[in-house]
Design a protein around this motif. Structure first.
Motif, mmCIF file in Angstrom:
data_model
loop_
_atom_site.group_PDB
_atom_site.id
_atom_site.type_symbol
_atom_site.label_atom_id
_atom_site.label_comp_id
_atom_site.label_asym_id
_atom_site.label_seq_id
_atom_site.Cartn_x
_atom_site.Cartn_y
_atom_site.Cartn_z
ATOM 1 N N SER A 295 13.817 7.781 -4.292
ATOM 2 C CA SER A 295 14.696 6.613 -4.210
ATOM 3 C C SER A 295 14.899 6.180 -2.759
ATOM 4 O O SER A 295 14.937 4.979 -2.449
ATOM 5 C CB SER A 295 16.047 6.927 -4.858
ATOM 6 N N MET A 296 15.020 7.139 -1.850
ATOM 7 C CA MET A 296 15.193 6.816 -0.432
ATOM 8 C C MET A 296 13.911 6.228 0.154
ATOM 9 O O MET A 296 13.965 5.303 0.978
ATOM 10 C CB MET A 296 15.591 8.078 0.343
ATOM 11 N N ILE A 297 12.759 6.731 -0.270
ATOM 12 C CA ILE A 297 11.482 6.201 0.216
ATOM 13 C C ILE A 297 11.309 4.747 -0.203
ATOM 14 O O ILE A 297 10.925 3.887 0.607
ATOM 15 C CB ILE A 297 10.313 7.061 -0.308
ATOM 16 N N PHE A 298 11.617 4.454 -1.462
ATOM 17 C CA PHE A 298 11.470 3.075 -1.933
ATOM 18 C C PHE A 298 12.525 2.161 -1.323
ATOM 19 O O PHE A 298 12.308 0.944 -1.221
ATOM 20 C CB PHE A 298 11.517 3.041 -3.467
ATOM 21 N N TYR B 252 0.825 -1.214 0.000
ATOM 22 C CA TYR B 252 0.000 0.000 0.000
ATOM 23 C C TYR B 252 0.859 1.263 0.000
ATOM 24 O O TYR B 252 0.458 2.286 -0.566
ATOM 25 C CB TYR B 252 -0.963 -0.008 1.186
ATOM 26 N N GLY B 253 2.017 1.191 0.644
ATOM 27 C CA GLY B 253 2.904 2.340 0.612
ATOM 28 C C GLY B 253 3.372 2.673 -0.782
ATOM 29 O O GLY B 253 3.463 3.843 -1.164
ATOM 30 N N MET B 254 3.644 1.634 -1.578
ATOM 31 C CA MET B 254 4.143 1.863 -2.935
ATOM 32 C C MET B 254 3.017 2.087 -3.937
ATOM 33 O O MET B 254 3.034 3.053 -4.705
ATOM 34 C CB MET B 254 5.007 0.672 -3.378
ATOM 35 N N PHE B 255 2.010 1.221 -3.927
ATOM 36 C CA PHE B 255 1.033 1.239 -5.014
ATOM 37 C C PHE B 255 0.011 2.370 -4.892
ATOM 38 O O PHE B 255 -0.462 2.874 -5.913
ATOM 39 C CB PHE B 255 0.341 -0.118 -5.126
ATOM 40 N N LEU C 21 3.380 7.194 5.819
ATOM 41 C CA LEU C 21 4.817 7.448 5.866
ATOM 42 C C LEU C 21 5.302 8.106 4.582
ATOM 43 O O LEU C 21 6.098 9.053 4.627
ATOM 44 C CB LEU C 21 5.568 6.139 6.101
ATOM 45 N N VAL C 22 4.801 7.612 3.435
ATOM 46 C CA VAL C 22 5.207 8.197 2.152
ATOM 47 C C VAL C 22 4.794 9.666 2.092
ATOM 48 O O VAL C 22 5.594 10.541 1.708
ATOM 49 C CB VAL C 22 4.595 7.422 0.975
ATOM 50 N N PHE D 51 14.917 -0.459 -8.130
ATOM 51 C CA PHE D 51 15.100 0.082 -9.480
ATOM 52 C C PHE D 51 13.997 1.077 -9.839
ATOM 53 O O PHE D 51 14.250 2.067 -10.531
ATOM 54 C CB PHE D 51 15.160 -1.051 -10.507
ATOM 55 N N PHE D 52 12.775 0.828 -9.365
ATOM 56 C CA PHE D 52 11.695 1.761 -9.659
ATOM 57 C C PHE D 52 11.951 3.107 -8.981
ATOM 58 O O PHE D 52 11.736 4.162 -9.573
ATOM 59 C CB PHE D 52 10.351 1.195 -9.200
ATOM 60 N N GLY D 53 12.392 3.055 -7.738
ATOM 61 C CA GLY D 53 12.635 4.294 -7.017
ATOM 62 C C GLY D 53 13.751 5.131 -7.600
ATOM 63 O O GLY D 53 13.716 6.368 -7.529
ATOM 64 N N SER D 54 14.743 4.478 -8.200
ATOM 65 C CA SER D 54 15.897 5.198 -8.743
ATOM 66 C C SER D 54 15.823 5.409 -10.250
ATOM 67 O O SER D 54 16.707 6.059 -10.822
ATOM 68 C CB SER D 54 17.186 4.438 -8.402
#
Length: 242
Positions: free
Chosen positions: A212-215, A74-77, A200-201, A138-141
């Motif tokens: 990038s740091m969040i992911f 849930y944090g990412m999507f 958090l995000v 890789f997605f975050g960066s």
């Protein structure tokens, strides 16, 4: 844009009404019905049994894994469209690309469902969670559209595949008498992660933290789930349930 977000929420509430029907119409398993006729345990007894010495290890493992998986998902999507906008894409483009990414969830589910009977639950969960961690990094960066789409699709594939395997693995940790309680408590604890992840995000984005740091935080959470499975989990493939 034409109808507003309220209509979208009303449409997505329809499955909740269907769930009420299922709650009334679906019978319990024959084994549980037989146990209930002998002596139906109380809720307090079930909760105590889930955390008894015999089941404390699998319970701790499941709570960690569920929390980390739901926290990262849930944090990412929930933030994927916004992340795409932050990376320079328009809102319409972002939703188009996120739709493409999320379609990869379906083969992720199906492949995990097939593999858990071939390779085992622990192996599938470990591989798919590690795939989630690598894809999230890789997605975050990522800066290019090609890498964003590719890593986003792999992220969907592995994360939802792991979730599907976890749904099969969880009830196999308990006997019939406490299976529903054990699985429900683990999933319920995971929902706390589902609340904290998106919050958090939002908090970190407001403070100017790089994507990038969040992911990377979600990578660490997923690796923690892998460690819990590796050190605390036991394989249940082709084992007769109690």
């Amino acid at each position: 844009p034409a109808y507003g977000w309220q209509v979208a929420l009303l449409i997505t509430a329809i499955p909740a009404i269907y769930a009420l029907y299922l709650r009334i119409a679906l019978p319990d398993s024959p084994k549980y019905e037989k146990l209930s006729q002998e002596r139906k345990p109380t809720v307090v007894e079930n909760v105590k049994n889930v955390w008894s010495r015999k089941y404390a290890r699998p319970t701790a493992m499941l709570w960690i894994v569920w929390f980390c998986v739901v926290f990262s998902y849930y944090g990412m999507f929930l933030w994927l469209p916004s992340v795409m906008v932050m990376k320079g894409f328009s809102m319409i483009q972002s939703f188009e690309y996120v739709l493409i990414m999320t379609l990869a969830q379906l083969p992720g589910y199906f492949s995990a469902a097939w593999l858990i009977e071939k390779a085992g639950r622990k192996m599938v969960l470990t591989v798919y969670l590690l795939g989630t961690a690598v894809s999230a990094y890789f997605f975050g960066s990522a800066e290019s559209l090609a890498l964003l789409l590719a890593s986003g699709m792999f992220l969907s594939f592995f994360n939802l595949g792991a979730w599907g395997a976890l749904y099969a693995y969880t009830p196999e940790q308990y006997p019939t008498s406490i299976r529903g309680t054990g699985a429900g408590m683990a999933a319920g604890f995971g929902r706390i992660g589902g609340i904290l992840g998106p919050l958090l995000v939002g908090y970190l984005v407001a403070r100017g933290t790089e994507i990038s740091m969040i992911f990377l935080i979600f990578c660490v959470a997923v690796i923690a789930a892998v460690a819990a499975i590796f050190f605390l989990g036991t394989e249940t493939k082709q084992k007769e349930l109690a």
